[in-house]
Enzyme design. Structure first.
Site, PDB file in Angstrom:
ATOM      1  N   LYS A  70       0.796  -1.238   0.000  1.00 52.26           N
ATOM      2  CA  LYS A  70       0.000   0.000   0.000  1.00 52.26           C
ATOM      3  C   LYS A  70       0.830   1.291   0.000  1.00 52.26           C
ATOM      4  CE  LYS A  70      -4.326  -1.339   2.262  1.00 52.26           C
ATOM      5  NZ  LYS A  70      -5.199  -0.988   3.390  1.00 52.26           N
ATOM      6  N   ASP A 107     -10.039   3.655   2.289  1.00 49.79           N
ATOM      7  CA  ASP A 107     -10.232   3.043   3.613  1.00 49.79           C
ATOM      8  C   ASP A 107     -11.009   3.965   4.564  1.00 49.79           C
ATOM      9  OD1 ASP A 107      -9.108   0.557   3.205  1.00 49.79           O
ATOM     10  OD2 ASP A 107      -7.089   1.180   3.814  1.00 49.79           O
TER      11      ASP A 107
HETATM   12  P1  NAP Z   1      -0.578  -2.367  11.721  1.00 48.03           P
HETATM   13  O1  NAP Z   1      -0.142  -1.221  10.896  1.00 48.03           O
HETATM   14  O2  NAP Z   1       0.306  -3.548  11.859  1.00 48.03           O
HETATM   15  O3  NAP Z   1      -0.924  -1.803  13.190  1.00 48.03           O
HETATM   16  C1  NAP Z   1      -1.241  -2.691  14.232  1.00 48.03           C
HETATM   17  C2  NAP Z   1      -1.743  -1.892  15.439  1.00 48.03           C
HETATM   18  O4  NAP Z   1      -2.055  -2.823  16.475  1.00 48.03           O
HETATM   19  C3  NAP Z   1      -0.698  -0.930  16.020  1.00 48.03           C
HETATM   20  O5  NAP Z   1      -1.344   0.168  16.610  1.00 48.03           O
HETATM   21  C4  NAP Z   1      -0.042  -1.826  17.069  1.00 48.03           C
HETATM   22  O6  NAP Z   1       0.618  -1.105  18.099  1.00 48.03           O
HETATM   23  C5  NAP Z   1      -1.249  -2.534  17.638  1.00 48.03           C
HETATM   24  N1  NAP Z   1      -0.869  -3.758  18.327  1.00 48.03           N
HETATM   25  C6  NAP Z   1      -0.501  -4.936  17.772  1.00 48.03           C
HETATM   26  N2  NAP Z   1      -0.192  -5.837  18.755  1.00 48.03           N
HETATM   27  C7  NAP Z   1      -0.362  -5.188  19.943  1.00 48.03           C
HETATM   28  C8  NAP Z   1      -0.213  -5.566  21.298  1.00 48.03           C
HETATM   29  N3  NAP Z   1       0.180  -6.796  21.648  1.00 48.03           N
HETATM   30  N4  NAP Z   1      -0.483  -4.646  22.263  1.00 48.03           N
HETATM   31  C9  NAP Z   1      -0.890  -3.398  21.926  1.00 48.03           C
HETATM   32  N5  NAP Z   1      -1.037  -2.974  20.647  1.00 48.03           N
HETATM   33  C10 NAP Z   1      -0.789  -3.865  19.664  1.00 48.03           C
HETATM   34  O7  NAP Z   1      -1.966  -2.953  11.189  1.00 48.03           O
HETATM   35  P2  NAP Z   1      -3.160  -2.157  10.467  1.00 48.03           P
HETATM   36  O8  NAP Z   1      -3.008  -2.284   9.010  1.00 48.03           O
HETATM   37  O9  NAP Z   1      -3.249  -0.803  11.091  1.00 48.03           O
HETATM   38  O10 NAP Z   1      -4.410  -3.059  10.869  1.00 48.03           O
HETATM   39  C11 NAP Z   1      -4.885  -3.098  12.196  1.00 48.03           C
HETATM   40  C12 NAP Z   1      -6.127  -3.977  12.279  1.00 48.03           C
HETATM   41  O11 NAP Z   1      -7.174  -3.407  11.501  1.00 48.03           O
HETATM   42  C13 NAP Z   1      -5.906  -5.390  11.723  1.00 48.03           C
HETATM   43  O12 NAP Z   1      -6.603  -6.292  12.530  1.00 48.03           O
HETATM   44  C14 NAP Z   1      -6.540  -5.322  10.332  1.00 48.03           C
HETATM   45  O13 NAP Z   1      -7.029  -6.576   9.894  1.00 48.03           O
HETATM   46  C15 NAP Z   1      -7.701  -4.384  10.609  1.00 48.03           C
HETATM   47  N6  NAP Z   1      -8.154  -3.672   9.402  1.00 48.03           N
HETATM   48  C16 NAP Z   1      -9.466  -3.802   9.070  1.00 48.03           C
HETATM   49  C17 NAP Z   1      -9.953  -3.137   7.980  1.00 48.03           C
HETATM   50  C18 NAP Z   1     -11.397  -3.270   7.633  1.00 48.03           C
HETATM   51  O14 NAP Z   1     -11.756  -3.015   6.484  1.00 48.03           O
HETATM   52  N7  NAP Z   1     -12.234  -3.656   8.577  1.00 48.03           N
HETATM   53  C19 NAP Z   1      -9.099  -2.313   7.201  1.00 48.03           C
HETATM   54  C20 NAP Z   1      -7.766  -2.189   7.593  1.00 48.03           C
HETATM   55  C21 NAP Z   1      -7.308  -2.885   8.695  1.00 48.03           C
HETATM   56  P3  NAP Z   1       2.205  -0.826  17.981  1.00 48.03           P
HETATM   57  O15 NAP Z   1       2.332   0.377  17.095  1.00 48.03           O
HETATM   58  O16 NAP Z   1       2.613  -0.591  19.371  1.00 48.03           O
HETATM   59  O17 NAP Z   1       2.824  -2.060  17.378  1.00 48.03           O
END
Ligand code: NAP
Length: 277
Positions: A70, A107
Site C-alpha cells: 500500500k 479506507d
Molecule cells: P498495523 O499497521 O500492523 O498496526 C497494528 C496496530 O495494532 C498498532 O497500533 C499496534 O501497536 C497494535 N498492536 C498490535 N499488537 C499489539 C499488542 N500486543 N499490544 C498493543 N497494541 C498492539 O496494522 P493495520 O493495518 O493498522 O491493521 C490493524 C487492524 O485493523 C488489523 O486487525 C486489520 O485486519 C484491521 N483492518 C481492518 C480493515 C477493515 O476493512 N475492517 C481495514 C484495515 C485494517 P504498535 O504500534 O505498538 O505495534
C-alpha cells in the site's frame, strides 16, 4: 465484428489467498450482470512496477492494492488523490485512458460509510473520538474522522512514537494519551474505535479496561474476524450502539468498483452474507 472488451480488475498483495475482495467484487459483477472479472494477484515487491506497467495492456481498468504494497505502490502512480496523500497509502488504482495511473485511498471512506450505515444516528461532530492504535489503518481512521467533523481525537498506542507521528501529521486536534491510560479516556469519547489488531482470531485480547465507557458512545472495531469481538461484546453489554468491522471492508470497495465497472454497488445484508461465505 469486434466484440466489446471485457474489463478486468483485481487485488495485488502478498500473500493474497485470504483476500475477500474477489468474492465481493465477483458477487457485485454477478448481481449487476456486468461482463467483467476481478482476480487475486500475488505479486512480489520487486515486481510491482513491471506488473503495474503491464496490467493496462492486458485489459485491466484498475486494481486494489493490499498488504504489503500500500505504501510502496505510491512511487508507481502518476497522480494521487488528496486523501491518499494525507493517509500516506494507496489501496485503489485506476488505469486512465491516457495511460497514466491514479492512486486513491478509500479506507477512510469505507470506515465512515460503515458507521453511517450501522449507526444512522452517529454524528462525528457530537464529541471527541477515542482511537486505540496508530498503525496503518489508524491513519485512514484519524484522517476520515477529522474530515467528518470530529472536534478532537484522543489517540493512544502501545508504541508512543507512532501516535506522536500521527499528531505531527494531522495536527493539534489529535491528542496523544499514554497506552496505560487508555481505560481512563473512554468516558470522553462520543465515538470509540479499535484500530489495533488485538482481539483478532489468533492474536491477544485487547485488555483496555472498559468500565468507564458510557452507553451513549458509538463503538466500532476494525477487526472483523471474529465479527463480534470481545471489545464489541463488552460495549454492547454496556448498552452502546456497536458496528462491526466487516462493513468497512465492503464499503471501501465501492468507489473502485464504480470507477472500473460503471455501476455503484450497494452494500446490503446479501453482500455481507456472501462475503462471510
Ligand atoms: P498495523 O499497521 O500492523 O498496526 C497494528 C496496530 O495494532 C498498532 O497500533 C499496534 O501497536 C497494535 N498492536 C498490535 N499488537 C499489539 C499488542 N500486543 N499490544 C498493543 N497494541 C498492539 O496494522 P493495520 O493495518 O493498522 O491493521 C490493524 C487492524 O485493523 C488489523 O486487525 C486489520 O485486519 C484491521 N483492518 C481492518 C480493515 C477493515 O476493512 N475492517 C481495514 C484495515 C485494517 P504498535 O504500534 O505498538 O505495534
Amino acid at each position: 465484428m469486434t466484440l466489446p472488451s471485457i474489463p478486468l480488475a483485481g487485488v495485488i498483495g502478498n500473500p493474497i489467498a485470504h483476500s475477500k475482495s474477489p468474492v465481493l467484487h465477483g458477487h457485485w459483477l454477478k448481481t449487476y450482470d456486468i461482463a467483467g472479472h476481478y482476480v487475486p494477484l500475488e505479486v512480489e515487491a520487486d515486481a510491482l512496477g513491471d506488473v503495474l506497467k503491464a496490467m493496462p495492456k492486458m485489459g485491466f481498468v484498475g486494481c486494489n492494492v493490499t498488504i504489503p504494497h500500500k505504501e510502496r505502490v505510491m512511487q508507481f502512480v502518476d497522480q494521487i488523490t488528496d486523501r491518499a496523500t494525507l493517509i500516506g497509502a494507496v489501496n485503489t488504482l485506476i488505469f486512465l485512458n491516457d495511460g497514466s495511473i491514479l492512486g486513491d485511498n478509500t479506507d477512510g471512506y469505507g470506515f465512515i460509510e460503515n458507521l453511517r450505515q450501522g449507526a444512522p444516528e452517529w454524528d462525528a461532530s457530537a464529541g471527541p473520538a477515542v482511537v486505540l492504535g496508530a498503525g496503518g489503518a489508524a491513519r485512514a481512521v484519524v484522517a476520515s474522522l477529522l474530515d467528518a467533523g470530529a472536534p478532537e481525537i484522543l489517540l493512544t498506542n502501545r508504541t508512543r512514537v507512532r501516535a506522536d507521528k500521527l499528531r505531527e501529521d494531522f495536527g493539534a486536534r489529535v491528542k496523544v494519551v499514554e497506552w496505560v491510560q487508555a481505560g481512563n479516556i473512554l468516558e470522553e469519547g462520543a465515538t470509540l474505535v479499535n484500530t489495533t489488531s488485538l482481539g483478532m482470531t489468533g492474536k491477544s485480547e485487547l485488555r483496555v479496561p472498559m468500565d468507564g465507557l458510557r452507553k451513549e458512545t458509538v463503538v466500532t472495531d476494525l477487526v472483523y474476524t471474529p465479527l463480534t469481538t470481545n471489545f464489541l461484546r463488552t460495549a454492547n453489554e454496556i448498552g452502546c450502539v456497536t458496528v462491526d468491522g466487516l462493513g468497512m471492508l465492503l464499503h471501501q470497495a465501492v468507489p473502485g468498483f464504480e470507477r472500473w465497472f460503471g455501476r455503484r454497488p450497494v452494500v446490503d445484508d446479501e453482500t455481507r452474507r456472501v462475503v462471510l461465505g
